[in-house]
Write a protein that holds these residues in place. Structure first.
Motif, short mmCIF file in Angstrom:
data_model
loop_
_atom_site.label_atom_id
_atom_site.label_comp_id
_atom_site.label_asym_id
_atom_site.label_seq_id
_atom_site.Cartn_x
_atom_site.Cartn_y
_atom_site.Cartn_z
N ILE A 35 0.87 -1.17 0.00
CA ILE A 35 0.00 0.00 0.00
C ILE A 35 0.91 1.22 0.00
O ILE A 35 2.13 1.10 0.06
CB ILE A 35 -0.99 -0.01 1.19
N ALA A 36 0.33 2.41 -0.05
CA ALA A 36 1.10 3.65 -0.21
C ALA A 36 2.11 3.89 0.91
O ALA A 36 3.14 4.51 0.68
CB ALA A 36 0.15 4.83 -0.32
N SER A 66 -16.76 8.79 1.08
CA SER A 66 -15.66 8.64 2.03
C SER A 66 -14.33 8.96 1.35
O SER A 66 -14.16 8.68 0.16
CB SER A 66 -15.61 7.22 2.57
N PRO A 67 -13.38 9.51 2.09
CA PRO A 67 -12.09 9.88 1.49
C PRO A 67 -11.33 8.68 0.91
O PRO A 67 -10.56 8.84 -0.02
CB PRO A 67 -11.31 10.49 2.65
N PHE A 68 -11.55 7.48 1.46
CA PHE A 68 -10.84 6.31 0.93
C PHE A 68 -11.43 5.81 -0.38
O PHE A 68 -10.81 5.04 -1.10
CB PHE A 68 -10.79 5.17 1.95
N LEU A 85 -6.91 1.11 -0.57
CA LEU A 85 -6.87 0.12 0.50
C LEU A 85 -6.15 0.65 1.73
O LEU A 85 -6.58 0.42 2.85
CB LEU A 85 -6.22 -1.18 0.02
N GLY A 86 -5.06 1.38 1.54
CA GLY A 86 -4.33 1.92 2.67
C GLY A 86 -5.19 2.83 3.52
O GLY A 86 -5.23 2.70 4.75
N GLN A 87 -5.92 3.74 2.90
CA GLN A 87 -6.80 4.63 3.65
C GLN A 87 -7.97 3.86 4.27
O GLN A 87 -8.39 4.16 5.37
CB GLN A 87 -7.33 5.75 2.76
N THR A 93 -1.40 7.80 4.80
CA THR A 93 -0.71 8.01 3.52
C THR A 93 -1.65 7.69 2.38
O THR A 93 -2.17 6.58 2.29
CB THR A 93 0.55 7.12 3.42
N THR A 94 -1.88 8.66 1.50
CA THR A 94 -2.80 8.44 0.39
C THR A 94 -2.08 7.84 -0.80
O THR A 94 -0.88 8.04 -1.00
CB THR A 94 -3.48 9.75 -0.05
#
Length: 178
Positions: A35-36, A66-68, A85-87, A93-94
């Motif tokens: 992920i990021a 949602s931001p993710f 997925l990270g968010q 971290t985006t």
């Protein structure tokens, strides 16, 4: 035109080095990726519908989501949500969307399909699920989506975390707006 070298009977297939190599694998097949935030994860291959490199212009943003949630993607005639997925896992971290294509892992459980955008795909690997350890040192909001982890380097505490795609797909986070 058919290559005659590819036409083998079952005995020839089982005697081939490729077949013996597959038979000698231990564990279960998993997809490894980053992920990021440069954390490494794995998903069981059985729950993955496909892995695609999605051009960013084919992911349609959704306002007030949602931001993710990066948007939606047409996957073979079916519209699916695509999330960073990270968010989604609670990481701040985006995902870098300033590139031509984004790796998306389409996971499926029953009739639900979701695209999980990741930073980098490592590849498929046979992993021994018997060696999975309890999850340690993870943020509280990530823990419900983890099945365990493998220690990669004990000196640096690097690990490969095993995700539970069923928990991801059934999460209430899909219904909430942040």
């Amino acid at each position: 035109m058919v290559n005659p070298d590819l036409l083998m009977n079952n005995d020839e297939v089982q005697a081939s080095p490729e077949f013996q190599q597959l038979e000698s694998r231990e564990g279960e097949l998993h997809l490894r990726f980053y992920i990021a935030s440069n954390q490494q994860f794995a998903l069981p291959a059985m729950g993955i519908r496909e892995v695609i490199s999605a051009p960013l212009d084919q992911i349609t943003p959704i306002p007030n989501a949602s931001p993710f949630l990066l948007g939606t993607l047409n996957l073979r005639g079916r519209v699916i949500w695509v999330a960073d997925l990270g968010q989604f896992l609670g990481n701040s971290t985006t995902l870098n969307t300033d590139r031509a294509e984004i790796p998306v892992i389409a996971v499926e459980e029953q009739d639900t399909i979701v695209g999980l955008a990741v930073d980098q795909i490592v590849g498929m690997e046979w992993l021994n699920v018997q060696a999975v350890q309890m999850v340690t040192n993870v943020p509280e909001n990530m823990e419900p989506f983890l099945q365990g982890q493998w220690a990669l380097d004990k000196n640096t505490n690097q690990c490969l975390r095993l995700l539970n795609q069923k928990a991801i797909l059934q999460s209430e986070r899909w219904a909430t707006r942040n």
